[in-house]
Every structure is written in C-alpha cells, then in structure tokens.
Write a protein that holds these residues in place. Structure first.
Motif, mmCIF file in Angstrom:
data_model
loop_
_atom_site.group_PDB
_atom_site.id
_atom_site.type_symbol
_atom_site.label_atom_id
_atom_site.label_comp_id
_atom_site.label_asym_id
_atom_site.label_seq_id
_atom_site.Cartn_x
_atom_site.Cartn_y
_atom_site.Cartn_z
ATOM 1 N N MET A 1 0.837 -1.199 0.000
ATOM 2 C CA MET A 1 0.000 0.000 0.000
ATOM 3 C C MET A 1 0.876 1.254 0.000
ATOM 4 N N THR A 2 0.337 2.359 -0.503
ATOM 5 C CA THR A 2 1.050 3.622 -0.331
ATOM 6 C C THR A 2 0.722 4.139 1.061
ATOM 7 N N SER A 3 1.711 4.705 1.712
ATOM 8 C CA SER A 3 1.483 5.085 3.106
ATOM 9 C C SER A 3 0.597 6.329 3.204
ATOM 10 N N ILE A 4 -0.029 6.446 4.350
ATOM 11 C CA ILE A 4 -0.900 7.590 4.626
ATOM 12 C C ILE A 4 -0.035 8.640 5.322
ATOM 13 N N PRO A 5 0.140 9.810 4.708
ATOM 14 C CA PRO A 5 1.135 10.748 5.255
ATOM 15 C C PRO A 5 0.626 11.498 6.490
ATOM 16 N N PRO A 6 1.537 11.933 7.358
ATOM 17 C CA PRO A 6 1.157 12.802 8.466
ATOM 18 C C PRO A 6 0.322 13.971 7.949
ATOM 19 N N VAL A 193 4.195 -7.491 20.136
ATOM 20 C CA VAL A 193 4.752 -7.689 18.791
ATOM 21 C C VAL A 193 3.992 -6.781 17.837
ATOM 22 N N ALA A 194 4.711 -6.239 16.861
ATOM 23 C CA ALA A 194 4.051 -5.449 15.814
ATOM 24 C C ALA A 194 4.391 -6.086 14.485
ATOM 25 N N ARG A 195 3.398 -6.174 13.605
ATOM 26 C CA ARG A 195 3.609 -6.836 12.310
ATOM 27 C C ARG A 195 2.973 -5.968 11.236
ATOM 28 N N ASP A 196 3.695 -5.808 10.122
ATOM 29 C CA ASP A 196 3.175 -4.923 9.073
ATOM 30 C C ASP A 196 2.649 -5.714 7.879
ATOM 31 N N ASP A 197 2.226 -4.989 6.855
ATOM 32 C CA ASP A 197 1.610 -5.622 5.684
ATOM 33 C C ASP A 197 2.542 -6.591 4.965
ATOM 34 N N SER A 198 3.845 -6.311 5.037
ATOM 35 C CA SER A 198 4.781 -7.175 4.307
ATOM 36 C C SER A 198 5.071 -8.445 5.089
ATOM 37 N N GLY A 199 4.556 -8.527 6.326
ATOM 38 C CA GLY A 199 4.835 -9.698 7.157
ATOM 39 C C GLY A 199 6.061 -9.500 8.029
ATOM 40 N N ALA A 243 0.874 -16.614 12.664
ATOM 41 C CA ALA A 243 -0.222 -17.569 12.483
ATOM 42 C C ALA A 243 -1.545 -16.847 12.244
ATOM 43 N N LEU A 244 -1.688 -15.676 12.845
ATOM 44 C CA LEU A 244 -2.921 -14.890 12.658
ATOM 45 C C LEU A 244 -2.884 -14.064 11.371
ATOM 46 N N ASP A 245 -1.709 -14.039 10.722
ATOM 47 C CA ASP A 245 -1.460 -13.089 9.627
ATOM 48 C C ASP A 245 -1.866 -11.677 10.091
ATOM 49 N N TYR A 246 -1.348 -11.346 11.249
ATOM 50 C CA TYR A 246 -1.769 -10.152 11.976
ATOM 51 C C TYR A 246 -1.173 -8.878 11.383
ATOM 52 N N ARG A 247 -1.945 -7.795 11.434
ATOM 53 C CA ARG A 247 -1.437 -6.446 11.101
ATOM 54 C C ARG A 247 -1.683 -5.562 12.302
ATOM 55 N N GLY A 248 -0.634 -4.994 12.841
ATOM 56 C CA GLY A 248 -0.817 -4.067 13.945
ATOM 57 C C GLY A 248 -0.028 -4.504 15.172
ATOM 58 N N GLN A 290 1.523 1.382 16.595
ATOM 59 C CA GLN A 290 0.150 1.143 16.145
ATOM 60 C C GLN A 290 -0.200 2.146 15.038
ATOM 61 N N ALA A 291 0.186 3.387 15.236
ATOM 62 C CA ALA A 291 -0.068 4.411 14.212
ATOM 63 C C ALA A 291 0.751 4.131 12.958
ATOM 64 N N ARG A 292 1.997 3.699 13.133
ATOM 65 C CA ARG A 292 2.856 3.420 11.978
ATOM 66 C C ARG A 292 2.273 2.312 11.105
ATOM 67 N N VAL A 293 1.868 1.210 11.747
ATOM 68 C CA VAL A 293 1.325 0.100 10.945
ATOM 69 C C VAL A 293 0.029 0.543 10.274
ATOM 70 N N LEU A 294 -0.802 1.257 11.022
ATOM 71 C CA LEU A 294 -2.082 1.703 10.467
ATOM 72 C C LEU A 294 -1.862 2.597 9.247
ATOM 73 N N ALA A 295 -0.857 3.451 9.334
ATOM 74 C CA ALA A 295 -0.600 4.394 8.239
ATOM 75 C C ALA A 295 0.297 3.797 7.154
#
Ligand code: AMP
Length: 390
Positions: A1-6, A193-199, A243-248, A290-295
């Motif tokens: 995804m393209t990131s959501i800018p500040p 743990v924090a996990r992003d879209d790329s895994g 295992a959850l394929d978690y984002r966030g 949390q904000a970083r992964v969301l954005a």
C-alpha cells in the motif's frame, strides 16, 4: 500500500486510556485522530481531534468515521467485530476483524493457539452443565473463565472440586466457559509484537508482570529471565502474530511454569497495559507503532534504552494512602519529586477501586534503581506491595 502521510486523519474505535495514548502518539507524528466512542467524555475523546459520540454498531457514526479517516484501528478488544468489518468496506482496518474476533473469545483463542502448536494451560470447554459435571479431575484445581467479556480477572472463579465446577458454571449464568488447570507459575511475562503488511515483525523486550487481585500491578522490563527464555517468549509472540497473519500491535501474555515451559495465557489485539513502559523506555512506543502500521509506515525500532518498572495507579489511590481518607486526589507532587518517575494520568473523572486511572513508569540507570523508585512511588500513593517489589 502507499502510506498515509502525516496530516491525514486516522480513525479509532474505543475511547479508553489505550486510545488516549494512541491519539497522543499519532498526533505527535502529525496525524489527526477521530475517535468513535459511546461514552461522552472518555480518556481518548478529550484529546482526539474529533469525537464521534456513537455506539460501535451505529451505522451513521461508522459512516462518519469512514468518511473522515481512510484507515482505522481499535483500542478495545470487545469492539464488535462487525464494526471493523463495516469499516473495512471503505477504509484500511488494522487489525483485521478476524484477528480481533479470535481474541474476543477464550474458546476460539485456545482452539486457535493449540491448533497452531502453541502451549496453553490444560483446559476443557464448558458449554453445558453436563460438560461441567464430566470434567477430568486431573484439571483440578482450576479456574472457570467465561469465554467472552472477561478482563482483569473478572468472569473468573477458582474451583477445586468437580461439584465446584458445576456451581461456578451456574454462577456464570451458564454462558460458555473454559475450565483451565491452575498452573504452577514461576512468573508471568508478556511480549508486544508489531507486524506490518509485508509480514515483517518486531518485538519489544519481554515484560515481567505482577498482578494483584487479577489486575496488572507492576511490569518490570526487561524481565528477569534468562536470555534463552526471553528469546523463546519473543519467538512465540512473533509466531502467534504470523499464524494470525496479523497487522498491527498484538500483546501475547504468557505463563512461565516452574518447569521452564512457556504457556500462552491470552492475547490482546491492541497495545497492552504491560507495554506502557515502551513510551518512556523504548525508541518507539507501542502506540507510535500502532499508528505506523495503520498508516503503512515502516516499523520503528523497538530498542529499549532504559530499564523500567511500570506501576499501575488504580482508583484505590484516591481512597487509601498516606493522606487523609478519600476520595481525594493523591499527592502527585510526591511522585513528581522523583526525577525518573514518569506520571501518566488518563483524565478519568471518577475514581473507583480497581479502576485504572493512570500509571507511573519508573526509569533507572539500572533495573535495581528503577525498582527502588517504583517501591518509593508505591509508598507515596499507598499502593500495596512495595515490600514485595524486589
Ligand atoms: P487472565 O484474565 O486469564 O489473564 O487471568 C488473570 C490472572 O489470573 C493471570 O494473570 C494469572 O495471574 C491468574 N491466572 C489465570 N489463569 C491461571 C492459571 N491457569 N494458572 C495460574 N494462574 C492463573
């Protein structure tokens, strides 16, 4: 995804203290935050850029949130998964409704965890009084826990006989429960743990957690466990997120048994009380992450730069303590007199016993220094257990 800018809007479901700290971290990065919260003046609403005062399943409220924010997250694990699903039709939502739904229900959580090979305390699902009457006595002594809506030790009854299980199940009103065998604990730990879209995923150092009356009292970070155990705990948290394929941001709470086993107790699909130390002690806090992964921004570094002990401040501090009988505000000047004690108050107006009103993160050049300050802070606020904190 393209990131959501500040400068963009981010949406948040839920308005408690976790939401408040999310708002502050996101705003610090330059985002504006819209909070949907059914409460009139909750901790997050008072700092949010906009408060949508609506129920979680109010279609008009959710539509207003979606119109404003192109991405939304939650701070409240019991937010109806349907609200996240509704939002995901038009907005990016992390974590996904499916991950939240698993963590909302102890039965699906345990089934998921054991199904993926993670150790959990021996348990049995209780759906009927027949289930409760036919429990293997090897699961005793144990704890009957309601499958849904339990937190901070609520919805839990300790049992030591099969008859007691039936009584506990009836006291729970016959709702689905799990009976869990009582585990001989060496200590309790958690890993955020924090996990992003790329895994890609990152973990923070392990926190060692002490509870009082089922509520988190103190988190010590880094946990005083050997490196191999800490690595295993961090590996388990990463594995659960995968295992959850978690984002966030996800918290995995674990029991360490006297035999050195690590059992997953439960998970929270959001930042967690045991990760509050990351605000003052780490390069990136759990809320900023949390904000970083969301954005869709790159993950921040989780390095802990300072040893820390987080002390929870419950409403009891308004009633007990070294000053006159309450309720009255605790004498914060005592806490603030410690140069390395970082006070965080959640702006809740009504102190009640057992209610989380704030926390104090005690930093130190060494963990022993941080513990000494935490002990002093407990005495300042009349929080029990200063002597046990060693
Ligand atoms: P929970 O709400 O499941 O996290 O439980 C709250 C606290 O009760 C835990 O943090 C433990 O201190 C204690 N507890 C819960 N389940 C068990 C268990 N199976 N064995 C020992 N202690 C437990």
């Amino acid at each position: 995804m393209t990131s959501i800018p500040p400068g963009s809007w981010l949406g948040l479901l839920g308005g408690g203290q976790l939401g408040r700290m999310f708002c502050m971290a996101a705003q610090s990065l330059g985002y504006r935050v819209a909070v949907l919260d059914p409460a009139a003046d909750g901790p997050a609403a008072s700092v949010a850029d906009r408060h949508i005062h609506a129920d979680y399943l109010d279609a008009a409220g959710l539509a207003r949130l979606a119109a404003l924010a192109s991405a939304a997250t939650t701070e409240f694990e019991n937010v109806p998964a349907a609200a996240l699903e509704f939002l995901s039709a038009s907005a990016r939502v992390t974590p996904a409704a499916a991950s939240v739904a698993i963590a909302q229900d102890r039965i699906s959580e345990k089934t998921f965890l054991s199904g993926h090979g993670f150790g959990v305390a021996p348990y049995k699902v209780l759906r009927t009084s027949e289930d409760a009457a036919s429990v293997d006595p090897a699961l005793l002594p144990g704890i009957v826990k309601s499958a849904r809506l339990g937190y901070d030790g609520k919805g839990q009854i300790r049992v030591s006989s099969v008859a007691g299980i039936g009584a506990a199940f009836a006291r729970m009103g016959g709702v689905p429960c799990v009976l869990e065998r009582f585990v001989d604990l060496a200590c309790e730990v958690s890993v955020i743990v924090a996990r992003d879209d790329s895994g890609a995923s990152v973990t923070w150092p392990v926190a060692e957690n002490r509870h009082r009356d089922g509520i988190l009292d103190v988190s010590i970070a880094p946990a005083r466990v050997d490196d191999a155990l800490a690595d295993r705990a961090r590996g388990i948290a990463t594995g659960v997120a995968r295992a959850l394929d978690y984002r966030g941001v996800l918290c995995v709470e674990m029991f360490v048994t006297r035999g050195g086993e690590i059992l997953v107790n439960e998970m929270a699909p959001r930042p967690h009380n045991s990760g509050h130390y990351t605000i003052d002690a780490c390069a990136t806090s759990q809320f900023e992450q949390q904000a970083r992964v969301l954005a869709g921004l790159p993950l921040g570094d989780t390095m802990q730069h300072t040893p820390a002990v987080m002390v929870n401040v419950l409403g009891d501090a308004w009633f007990d303590g070294p000053q006159a009988a309450g309720p009255r505000d605790p004498d914060w000047t005592r806490v603030l007199a410690h140069p390395l004690a970082k006070l965080h108050l959640y702006g809740k107006h009504e102190p009640r016993r057992g209610r989380k009103m704030g926390h104090v993160t005690c930093l130190g050049a060494t963990l022993a220094d941080a513990i000494a300050t935490a002990r002093a802070v407990k005495l300042d606020l009349g929080i029990p257990g200063a002597d046990e904190l060693a």
